[in-house]
Design a protein around this motif. Structure first.
Motif, PDB file in Angstrom:
ATOM      1  N   GLY A 155       1.046  -1.296   0.096  1.00  0.00           N
ATOM      2  CA  GLY A 155      -0.424  -0.324  -0.138  1.00  0.00           C
ATOM      3  C   GLY A 155       1.337   1.642   0.150  1.00  0.00           C
ATOM      4  O   GLY A 155       0.325   2.188  -0.863  1.00  0.00           O
ATOM      5  N   LEU A 156       2.510   1.199   0.488  1.00  0.00           N
ATOM      6  CA  LEU A 156       3.041   2.351   0.618  1.00  0.00           C
ATOM      7  C   LEU A 156       3.155   2.520  -0.422  1.00  0.00           C
ATOM      8  O   LEU A 156       3.982   3.214  -1.031  1.00  0.00           O
ATOM      9  CB  LEU A 156       4.000   2.309   2.186  1.00  0.00           C
ATOM     10  CG  LEU A 156       3.581   2.596   3.665  1.00  0.00           C
ATOM     11  CD1 LEU A 156       4.516   1.931   3.895  1.00  0.00           C
ATOM     12  CD2 LEU A 156       2.673   3.263   3.549  1.00  0.00           C
ATOM     13  N   LEU A 157       3.816   1.505  -0.955  1.00  0.00           N
ATOM     14  CA  LEU A 157       4.538   1.818  -2.707  1.00  0.00           C
ATOM     15  C   LEU A 157       3.346   1.756  -3.781  1.00  0.00           C
ATOM     16  O   LEU A 157       4.433   2.955  -4.913  1.00  0.00           O
ATOM     17  CB  LEU A 157       5.260  -0.134  -2.734  1.00  0.00           C
ATOM     18  CG  LEU A 157       6.355  -0.285  -2.036  1.00  0.00           C
ATOM     19  CD1 LEU A 157       6.618  -1.742  -3.172  1.00  0.00           C
ATOM     20  CD2 LEU A 157       7.258   0.221  -2.617  1.00  0.00           C
ATOM     21  N   THR A 158       2.228   1.240  -3.356  1.00  0.00           N
ATOM     22  CA  THR A 158       1.437   1.946  -4.294  1.00  0.00           C
ATOM     23  C   THR A 158       0.847   3.568  -4.599  1.00  0.00           C
ATOM     24  O   THR A 158       0.574   4.105  -5.177  1.00  0.00           O
ATOM     25  CB  THR A 158      -0.422   1.433  -4.896  1.00  0.00           C
ATOM     26  OG1 THR A 158      -0.357   1.024  -3.614  1.00  0.00           O
ATOM     27  CG2 THR A 158       0.767   0.023  -5.216  1.00  0.00           C
ATOM     28  N   ASP A 159       0.767   4.184  -3.238  1.00  0.00           N
ATOM     29  CA  ASP A 159       0.398   5.858  -2.337  1.00  0.00           C
ATOM     30  C   ASP A 159       1.120   6.812  -2.838  1.00  0.00           C
ATOM     31  O   ASP A 159       0.926   7.735  -3.298  1.00  0.00           O
ATOM     32  CB  ASP A 159      -0.335   5.432  -1.336  1.00  0.00           C
ATOM     33  CG  ASP A 159      -1.609   4.815  -0.317  1.00  0.00           C
ATOM     34  OD1 ASP A 159      -1.836   4.206  -1.668  1.00  0.00           O
ATOM     35  OD2 ASP A 159      -1.480   4.191   0.275  1.00  0.00           O
ATOM     36  N   THR A 179       4.120   6.572  -1.431  1.00  0.00           N
ATOM     37  CA  THR A 179       4.582   7.497  -0.258  1.00  0.00           C
ATOM     38  C   THR A 179       6.409   6.975  -0.701  1.00  0.00           C
ATOM     39  O   THR A 179       6.604   6.694  -1.155  1.00  0.00           O
ATOM     40  CB  THR A 179       4.159   6.801   0.692  1.00  0.00           C
ATOM     41  OG1 THR A 179       3.163   6.579   1.300  1.00  0.00           O
ATOM     42  CG2 THR A 179       5.080   7.167   2.055  1.00  0.00           C
ATOM     43  N   ASP A 180       7.113   8.467  -0.397  1.00  0.00           N
ATOM     44  CA  ASP A 180       8.849   8.970  -0.676  1.00  0.00           C
ATOM     45  C   ASP A 180       8.879   7.355   0.560  1.00  0.00           C
ATOM     46  O   ASP A 180       8.949   7.807   2.139  1.00  0.00           O
ATOM     47  CB  ASP A 180       9.087  10.231   0.032  1.00  0.00           C
ATOM     48  CG  ASP A 180      10.481  10.145  -0.223  1.00  0.00           C
ATOM     49  OD1 ASP A 180      10.859   9.608  -0.535  1.00  0.00           O
ATOM     50  OD2 ASP A 180      11.107  11.324   0.479  1.00  0.00           O
ATOM     51  N   LEU A 181       9.456   6.423   0.310  1.00  0.00           N
ATOM     52  CA  LEU A 181      10.253   5.245   1.606  1.00  0.00           C
ATOM     53  C   LEU A 181      11.852   5.488   1.686  1.00  0.00           C
ATOM     54  O   LEU A 181      12.042   5.345   2.558  1.00  0.00           O
ATOM     55  CB  LEU A 181       9.745   3.624   1.212  1.00  0.00           C
ATOM     56  CG  LEU A 181       8.328   3.397   0.428  1.00  0.00           C
ATOM     57  CD1 LEU A 181       8.928   2.156   0.057  1.00  0.00           C
ATOM     58  CD2 LEU A 181       8.079   3.412   1.508  1.00  0.00           C
ATOM     59  N   ALA A 182      12.230   6.415   0.503  1.00  0.00           N
ATOM     60  CA  ALA A 182      13.584   7.048   1.348  1.00  0.00           C
ATOM     61  C   ALA A 182      12.932   8.005   2.462  1.00  0.00           C
ATOM     62  O   ALA A 182      14.105   7.581   3.787  1.00  0.00           O
ATOM     63  CB  ALA A 182      14.573   7.491   0.131  1.00  0.00           C
ATOM     64  N   GLY A 183      12.135   8.345   2.702  1.00  0.00           N
ATOM     65  CA  GLY A 183      12.610   9.409   3.627  1.00  0.00           C
ATOM     66  C   GLY A 183      11.634   8.483   5.086  1.00  0.00           C
ATOM     67  O   GLY A 183      12.121   9.178   6.606  1.00  0.00           O
ATOM     68  N   ALA A 184      10.564   7.802   4.918  1.00  0.00           N
ATOM     69  CA  ALA A 184      10.103   6.969   6.049  1.00  0.00           C
ATOM     70  C   ALA A 184      11.212   5.706   6.617  1.00  0.00           C
ATOM     71  O   ALA A 184      10.577   5.232   7.390  1.00  0.00           O
ATOM     72  CB  ALA A 184       8.587   6.582   4.901  1.00  0.00           C
ATOM     73  N   ALA A 185      11.851   4.773   5.118  1.00  0.00           N
ATOM     74  CA  ALA A 185      12.474   3.817   5.912  1.00  0.00           C
ATOM     75  C   ALA A 185      13.813   3.889   7.423  1.00  0.00           C
ATOM     76  O   ALA A 185      13.224   2.665   8.117  1.00  0.00           O
ATOM     77  CB  ALA A 185      13.537   3.278   4.639  1.00  0.00           C
ATOM     78  N   PRO A 186      13.351   4.862   8.163  1.00  0.00           N
ATOM     79  CA  PRO A 186      14.270   4.992   9.475  1.00  0.00           C
ATOM     80  C   PRO A 186      13.157   4.538   9.804  1.00  0.00           C
ATOM     81  O   PRO A 186      12.971   4.191  10.880  1.00  0.00           O
ATOM     82  CB  PRO A 186      15.026   6.077   9.176  1.00  0.00           C
ATOM     83  CG  PRO A 186      15.304   6.963   7.857  1.00  0.00           C
ATOM     84  CD  PRO A 186      14.203   6.392   6.868  1.00  0.00           C
ATOM     85  N   LEU A 187      12.443   5.616  10.474  1.00  0.00           N
ATOM     86  CA  LEU A 187      10.838   5.171  10.914  1.00  0.00           C
ATOM     87  C   LEU A 187      10.613   3.678  10.856  1.00  0.00           C
ATOM     88  O   LEU A 187       9.991   2.716  11.583  1.00  0.00           O
ATOM     89  CB  LEU A 187       9.822   6.389  10.597  1.00  0.00           C
ATOM     90  CG  LEU A 187      10.647   7.508  10.749  1.00  0.00           C
ATOM     91  CD1 LEU A 187       9.188   8.611  10.070  1.00  0.00           C
ATOM     92  CD2 LEU A 187      10.171   8.084  12.203  1.00  0.00           C
ATOM     93  N   LEU A 188      10.371   3.568   9.344  1.00  0.00           N
ATOM     94  CA  LEU A 188       9.545   2.191   9.284  1.00  0.00           C
ATOM     95  C   LEU A 188      10.987   0.849  10.016  1.00  0.00           C
ATOM     96  O   LEU A 188       9.964  -0.001  10.425  1.00  0.00           O
ATOM     97  CB  LEU A 188       9.460   2.012   7.439  1.00  0.00           C
ATOM     98  CG  LEU A 188       8.955   2.517   7.090  1.00  0.00           C
ATOM     99  CD1 LEU A 188       8.515   2.064   5.507  1.00  0.00           C
ATOM    100  CD2 LEU A 188       7.045   1.970   7.525  1.00  0.00           C
ATOM    101  N   ALA A 189      12.200   1.528  10.231  1.00  0.00           N
ATOM    102  CA  ALA A 189      12.531   0.274  10.365  1.00  0.00           C
ATOM    103  C   ALA A 189      12.508   0.727  11.827  1.00  0.00           C
ATOM    104  O   ALA A 189      12.588  -1.038  12.662  1.00  0.00           O
ATOM    105  CB  ALA A 189      14.472   0.627  10.460  1.00  0.00           C
ATOM    106  N   VAL A 190      12.424   1.903  12.409  1.00  0.00           N
ATOM    107  CA  VAL A 190      12.600   1.693  14.114  1.00  0.00           C
ATOM    108  C   VAL A 190      11.210   0.811  14.712  1.00  0.00           C
ATOM    109  O   VAL A 190      11.956   0.842  15.280  1.00  0.00           O
ATOM    110  CB  VAL A 190      12.554   3.275  14.757  1.00  0.00           C
ATOM    111  CG1 VAL A 190      12.296   3.853  16.153  1.00  0.00           C
ATOM    112  CG2 VAL A 190      13.859   4.105  14.231  1.00  0.00           C
TER     113      VAL A 190
END
Length: 92
Positions: A26-30, A32-43
């Motif tokens: 869902g994040l990929l199809t929306d 969403t900037d995963l480069a910016g959200a990756a640290p938050l997702l990892a934490v």
């Protein structure tokens, strides 16, 4: 008890992994900037992993002790808190 608890937690792994994959899709199809959200997702993933392990370890310790009254009391108190919160918000 110990084996039953371990099996039930192991059975939850595919459902949890599937939900994570669907959310990631869902994040990929929306867009969403995963480069910016990756640290938050990892934490978030690491925190969820360790808190889940701690909860599983605590529940297995309670089950092995044979004293389920403390777990039942926790569930009743938690349910009352949730019910009170829902009523305060005008829900239910």
């Amino acid at each position: 008890r110990d084996a039953a608890a371990r099996v039930s937690f192991l059975l939850g792994i595919p459902a949890i992994a599937g939900a994570g994959i669907l959310e990631l899709r869902g994040l990929l199809t929306d867009g969403t900037d995963l480069a910016g959200a990756a640290p938050l997702l990892a934490v978030g993933a690491v925190a969820a992993f360790f808190s889940g392990l701690g909860a599983i370890r605590l529940l297995i310790r309670i089950l092995n002790g044979g004293k389920l009254w403390s777990f039942a009391l926790y569930r009743v108190v938690f349910a009352l808190i949730l019910l009170g919160t829902a009523l305060a918000r005008g829900g239910v």
